[in-house]
Design a protein around this motif. Sequence first.
Motif, PDB file in Angstrom:
ATOM      1  N   ARG A   1       0.857  -1.193   0.000  1.00 25.61           N
ATOM      2  CA  ARG A   1       0.000   0.000   0.000  1.00 25.61           C
ATOM      3  C   ARG A   1       0.890   1.240   0.000  1.00 25.61           C
ATOM      4  N   ALA A   2       1.238   1.733   1.178  1.00 24.75           N
ATOM      5  CA  ALA A   2       2.162   2.865   1.227  1.00 24.75           C
ATOM      6  C   ALA A   2       3.523   2.433   0.678  1.00 24.75           C
ATOM      7  N   VAL A   3       4.246   3.378   0.084  1.00 20.07           N
ATOM      8  CA  VAL A   3       5.536   3.039  -0.521  1.00 20.07           C
ATOM      9  C   VAL A   3       6.672   3.971  -0.073  1.00 20.07           C
ATOM     10  N   GLY A   4       6.381   4.890   0.862  1.00 12.69           N
ATOM     11  CA  GLY A   4       7.423   5.813   1.304  1.00 12.69           C
ATOM     12  C   GLY A   4       7.479   5.923   2.818  1.00 12.69           C
ATOM     13  N   ILE A   5       8.657   5.738   3.379  1.00 12.08           N
ATOM     14  CA  ILE A   5       8.877   5.909   4.814  1.00 12.08           C
ATOM     15  C   ILE A   5       9.952   6.969   4.993  1.00 12.08           C
ATOM     16  N   ASP A   6       9.694   7.968   5.854  1.00 11.45           N
ATOM     17  CA  ASP A   6      10.639   9.072   5.976  1.00 11.45           C
ATOM     18  C   ASP A   6      11.538   8.919   7.199  1.00 11.45           C
ATOM     19  N   ASP A   7      12.408   9.914   7.391  1.00  8.53           N
ATOM     20  CA  ASP A   7      13.398   9.830   8.468  1.00  8.53           C
ATOM     21  C   ASP A   7      12.758   9.874   9.849  1.00  8.53           C
ATOM     22  N   GLU A   8      11.675  10.630   9.988  1.00  8.99           N
ATOM     23  CA  GLU A   8      10.996  10.682  11.282  1.00  8.99           C
ATOM     24  C   GLU A   8      10.421   9.314  11.646  1.00  8.99           C
ATOM     25  N   ALA A   9       9.824   8.638  10.668  1.00  3.04           N
ATOM     26  CA  ALA A   9       9.257   7.315  10.931  1.00  3.04           C
ATOM     27  C   ALA A   9      10.351   6.294  11.234  1.00  3.04           C
ATOM     28  N   LEU A  10      11.485   6.385  10.523  1.00  6.92           N
ATOM     29  CA  LEU A  10      12.592   5.471  10.826  1.00  6.92           C
ATOM     30  C   LEU A  10      13.121   5.714  12.235  1.00  6.92           C
TER      31      LEU A  10
ATOM     32  N   VAL B   1      14.311  -0.913  14.129  1.00 14.05           N
ATOM     33  CA  VAL B   1      14.774  -0.305  12.887  1.00 14.05           C
ATOM     34  C   VAL B   1      15.692  -1.235  12.096  1.00 14.05           C
ATOM     35  N   ASP B   2      16.502  -2.045  12.771  1.00 10.08           N
ATOM     36  CA  ASP B   2      17.414  -2.946  12.057  1.00 10.08           C
ATOM     37  C   ASP B   2      16.650  -3.997  11.252  1.00 10.08           C
ATOM     38  N   LYS B   3      15.441  -4.326  11.696  1.00 14.48           N
ATOM     39  CA  LYS B   3      14.632  -5.295  10.963  1.00 14.48           C
ATOM     40  C   LYS B   3      13.786  -4.633   9.882  1.00 14.48           C
ATOM     41  N   VAL B   4      13.598  -3.313   9.991  1.00 19.10           N
ATOM     42  CA  VAL B   4      12.848  -2.561   8.973  1.00 19.10           C
ATOM     43  C   VAL B   4      13.733  -2.197   7.787  1.00 19.10           C
ATOM     44  N   LEU B   5      14.972  -1.829   8.050  1.00 18.72           N
ATOM     45  CA  LEU B   5      15.859  -1.310   7.004  1.00 18.72           C
ATOM     46  C   LEU B   5      16.026  -2.235   5.800  1.00 18.72           C
ATOM     47  N   PRO B   6      16.067  -3.563   5.974  1.00 17.17           N
ATOM     48  CA  PRO B   6      16.216  -4.416   4.786  1.00 17.17           C
ATOM     49  C   PRO B   6      15.071  -4.287   3.784  1.00 17.17           C
ATOM     50  N   HIS B   7      13.971  -3.685   4.190  1.00 18.73           N
ATOM     51  CA  HIS B   7      12.815  -3.545   3.309  1.00 18.73           C
ATOM     52  C   HIS B   7      12.660  -2.112   2.802  1.00 18.73           C
ATOM     53  N   THR B   8      13.785  -1.368   2.740  1.00 22.74           N
ATOM     54  CA  THR B   8      13.743   0.027   2.301  1.00 22.74           C
ATOM     55  C   THR B   8      14.731   0.289   1.169  1.00 22.74           C
ATOM     56  N   VAL B   9      14.446   1.337   0.405  1.00 18.00           N
ATOM     57  CA  VAL B   9      15.389   1.896  -0.571  1.00 18.00           C
ATOM     58  C   VAL B   9      15.815   3.249  -0.019  1.00 18.00           C
ATOM     59  N   PRO B  10      17.010   3.369   0.566  1.00 19.05           N
ATOM     60  CA  PRO B  10      17.394   4.628   1.215  1.00 19.05           C
ATOM     61  C   PRO B  10      17.676   5.734   0.202  1.00 19.05           C
TER      62      PRO B  10
ATOM     63  N   PHE C   1       9.720   1.716   0.470  1.00 20.30           N
ATOM     64  CA  PHE C   1       9.654   0.547   1.349  1.00 20.30           C
ATOM     65  C   PHE C   1       8.477  -0.339   0.966  1.00 20.30           C
ATOM     66  N   ILE C   2       8.503  -1.553   1.479  1.00 24.47           N
ATOM     67  CA  ILE C   2       7.427  -2.520   1.276  1.00 24.47           C
ATOM     68  C   ILE C   2       6.604  -2.577   2.561  1.00 24.47           C
ATOM     69  N   GLN C   3       5.418  -2.008   2.535  1.00 18.74           N
ATOM     70  CA  GLN C   3       4.642  -1.900   3.768  1.00 18.74           C
ATOM     71  C   GLN C   3       4.286  -3.236   4.406  1.00 18.74           C
ATOM     72  N   PRO C   4       3.820  -4.249   3.667  1.00 18.78           N
ATOM     73  CA  PRO C   4       3.441  -5.495   4.352  1.00 18.78           C
ATOM     74  C   PRO C   4       4.593  -6.120   5.142  1.00 18.78           C
ATOM     75  N   LEU C   5       5.811  -6.003   4.622  1.00 18.82           N
ATOM     76  CA  LEU C   5       6.950  -6.587   5.330  1.00 18.82           C
ATOM     77  C   LEU C   5       7.294  -5.793   6.581  1.00 18.82           C
ATOM     78  N   VAL C   6       7.117  -4.478   6.524  1.00 24.72           N
ATOM     79  CA  VAL C   6       7.352  -3.652   7.712  1.00 24.72           C
ATOM     80  C   VAL C   6       6.237  -3.879   8.731  1.00 24.72           C
ATOM     81  N   ASP C   7       5.000  -3.993   8.266  1.00 26.61           N
ATOM     82  CA  ASP C   7       3.902  -4.317   9.187  1.00 26.61           C
ATOM     83  C   ASP C   7       4.172  -5.641   9.905  1.00 26.61           C
ATOM     84  N   LYS C   8       4.717  -6.610   9.182  1.00 30.92           N
ATOM     85  CA  LYS C   8       5.035  -7.901   9.794  1.00 30.92           C
ATOM     86  C   LYS C   8       6.100  -7.750  10.872  1.00 30.92           C
TER      87      LYS C   8
END
Length: 553
Positions: free
Chosen positions: A44-53, A62-71, A103-110
């Motif tokens: 769904r959402a495709v953008g995560i910003d610095d505040e959210a990180l 955050v270490d588990k979220v970063l693999p699912h992002t394009v910095p 980012f890939i939202q479903p993977l971050v939600d997981k």
Amino acid sequence: MSDRKDVIIIGAGPVGLTLANLLGQFGVSTVVFEGRDELIDYPRAVGIDDEALRTMQTIGLVDKVLPHTVPDQKIRIVNGDRKILAEINPTTREFGWPRRNGFIQPLVDKVLLEGLARYPHVEVRFGSQVSAFASDSDGVTATISTASGEEQVTGSYVVGCDGGRSLTRQHLGLAFEGETRSTRGLVIDVANDPIGTPHAVFGGDPSRGYATLSLPHGIRRWEFTLFEGESEEVAEDDAFVFSLLAPHVPDPAGLNIIRRRVYAHHARVAEKFRVGRFLLAGDAAHVMPVVAGQGWNSGIRDALNLGWKLAAVVQGKASDKLLDSYEGERREHVKAMVALSLNMANLVTDHNRLRTAVRDMAAAVLDKLPKARARLNSQGYKPMPKYDQGVVVPSELPTWKALPDRADAPRAVGTLFPQPTVRNEDGCSVLLDDATGQGWRVIVWNNDPRAFVSEAEAQTLAGLGGTLVHAVPASQLTWAKAAAAPGVRVVGDESGLLKAWFDERPFSAIVVRPDHVVAAECIAQELNDVLKKVFRAADVTLATKTHNSIMNA
């Protein structure tokens, strides 16, 4: 007989799960009810910003979220002829993380869901639909419908994180003020990215607006504007979908399409975010067009603002009045984000050829103005949180002769405190929040804060889970650590960014809230009185209890 929880969260989306992780950290008993049987598994959402990180860092994920992002994802805005009108490419790290990320939202939600396994006092119940509420002076009882029947759970507070069609908001009878734009969009997600370039392109093509974004793990998204008369059924029409994609790839029929969906552009804000023991967060409180990528991030800001306040109230550390500051602080910023999203949507979905021609000419002029180009490139147009009310103590510029008169000195109160890399007491390079701890912080430059904070206020701060921090140049770290008073944490400024921040201001002491917002700023000698004012602004009830326990010890 009903269960009893401190907080009931309705909705296991990203906002509800983030809030549950925050409450879990504070030891708050929490239950999350989700009507679906599992997490939504499509992007769904495709953008995560610095505040959210930074929030993901706050909750330890955050270490588990970063693999699912394009910095540092760059955005290029182009016209119908593919000429670049503007480029957005902020690469600074004010808050410790890249400012724009795909980012890939479903993977971050997981990741958020799995993070709750750390807390035995937090549970998530899928397949549980809230069917009724009953509230009184002691709490709210929710009736839950499940496959096996009905059950009741009582909580001190209920937070509706149940999306734009929120049943919680409807139960409260709150208006959802704003508009649903006539322009709709078709989202197409493709595996095995046929383009492969890492940036995003927003196409302000008067013939049909579009966007295309690179996402992690070989996924690419396209979004196309739909015209009046093009129904939702076009999403399943291969010929139509392939005709949209034909100008973008050599072989549309050969794409591995994993999702097609039509969505509407909503721009709405609930008339209230709090009614008694009920609160709204995320899409239940506000929705906005997707173009600016701020809907998901705005919901995460809600959770970070609300989490520490709910915890303080249910644990008896602050009065119920503290929760009133949630709406006061968040609503205006949300409205600014909705306005930004509408403006960006208008920029790339306008089909009037005269207006788009004027837009293109204006972009060409701005491109020749270095300051304007730099502001756009650095994403300077993005409204940042700035709280003038709530848990903040406004500052006045000092008149002491030891401080030069600088009428233009920036004020930090109500804004996010930066997060540079520092050295912790072990001499390791870490981000500031990890060195200081994630709760309340009193940070003093070049002074041990215990020299200026009384025993009573220090005990109140400790009761809130706060930390006294002595910031020094990295070269002084060993010396300051050896001389620090008990309970004071020392950090070394290895990059010079902390010193530069204090250098710009006539203040050397700040009080930072658990959501990283500066609650107050002052010179060192004023710190104790200012800290008392912060506690009053937060309706802290702990101070009197703590003081009495000290006197009776």
